[in-house]
Design an enzyme around this catalytic site. Sequence first.
Site, PDB file in Angstrom:
ATOM      1  N   LEU A  48       0.923  -1.372   0.004  1.00  0.00           N
ATOM      2  CA  LEU A  48       0.112  -0.111  -0.021  1.00  0.00           C
ATOM      3  C   LEU A  48       0.852   1.210  -0.143  1.00  0.00           C
ATOM      4  O   LEU A  48       1.838   1.373   0.759  1.00  0.00           O
ATOM      5  CB  LEU A  48      -0.828   0.156   1.327  1.00  0.00           C
ATOM      6  CG  LEU A  48      -2.397  -0.702   1.291  1.00  0.00           C
ATOM      7  CD1 LEU A  48      -2.825  -0.556   2.551  1.00  0.00           C
ATOM      8  CD2 LEU A  48      -3.208  -0.212   0.239  1.00  0.00           C
ATOM      9  N   ASP A  49       0.434   2.219  -0.720  1.00  0.00           N
ATOM     10  CA  ASP A  49       1.379   3.449  -0.924  1.00  0.00           C
ATOM     11  C   ASP A  49       1.481   3.961   0.499  1.00  0.00           C
ATOM     12  O   ASP A  49       0.429   3.743   1.353  1.00  0.00           O
ATOM     13  CB  ASP A  49       0.993   4.457  -1.697  1.00  0.00           C
ATOM     14  CG  ASP A  49       1.148   4.093  -3.351  1.00  0.00           C
ATOM     15  OD1 ASP A  49       2.011   3.135  -3.484  1.00  0.00           O
ATOM     16  OD2 ASP A  49       0.481   4.340  -4.315  1.00  0.00           O
TER      17      ASP A  49
END
Length: 299
Positions: A48-49
Site C-alpha cells: 500500500l502506498d
Amino acid sequence: MSWSIGKAWRRVDGVLLLDKPTGMTSNSALQAARRLFSAAKAGHTGTLDPLASGLLPLCFGEATKFAVDLLAADKTYEAELQFGARTATGDVDGLVVERCPVNFRLADLEAALPRFRGTVRQIPPMYSALKRDGKPLYELARQGLEVDREAREVTIHELTLLDFSADRCRLRVTCSKGTYIRSLAEDLGKALASLAHLTALRRLAAGPLAVSDAVTLEHLAALADEDRRRWLLAPDRLLQSLPPVYLDEDDALRFVHGNPVRSGGLPGKCRVYGGHRLLGLGERDEQGSLRPRRIVASA
C-alpha cells in the site's frame, strides 16, 4: 512510537490483518509488526502506498509461502478525488503541475462512471514499482524522465459514488490485480474535461479479508505478548477461496515428502490437510493426481 522488542527472533506462523496508517510504507509497517511478534520470517501480500491506509495482510513464518495467492485477489478501496488539478504523482503527495476550472455537475459525474466499470484499459503511472530495463519507473520519474507505458487491461467490478461536493468526490472501488486508483482518478478527470488526483485512499478488503477484522500497530504494541498472538490467524486463512482436500495418514506422509497422491475431484489448486493440520497447497491434474506445490514445514 518505537516498536522495539526485548527477545530473540522466534518462529511465528500465521497471518496478521494490519490496519496500516497513512504516512507509513508497507515495509516499515511489516518490520514494525515483525518486531512486535519477534517473528524470524515475515512478508506482506502486496504494498500500500504511504498515502493509503487500511488492510495490509502480513504473513509470518510458513504463511509467507501463500502470500502470492492473495496478490491476485480483487481489492476494495474507498478513494477521495479532487478535481481541477493534476499532480506529478497522481496523488496529493506530488507537486501540482496543472490546474483548470471545475465546470461539471453531479449528473455529469454520474454519467461518466459507467464507462469505467468492467474491463478497461489503463496506463500505469510513472510513479509505480513497474520496471523498465530493471529499474522501477518511480526511479526514472524522480530523475525527471518519462517513458512510454503500455496500456493494460484491468477489471473494475464496482465503482460507486459515495459523495460529491464542489470539486471533490468519494468512490468505492472493487477492482482486479494491477489496477491503479491514481490512474483511475486521472482518467475520470479527463472524461469530465477536467483534471483530477487522488487525495486519500483506504483499502477495505483483499479477497475475503476485511479491514473490519484488522488491528492497528498502536493497539498491538499496548498488548501483552499472549494477547497480541491472539490476533494471528492460521496460515490457511489466505487459502479459503480454494477447496479443501483431506488425506489419510499414509497419503499425508507421501504428500509432505513431495510425492503425488491419488485424489478425486476437479482439477485445480486446493488446500491440503492431514487430519486437521494444513499440509500445504496442492494441485490436481486431469488424471486425478494431487501434486504438492507448497508444503508447510512441521513445527
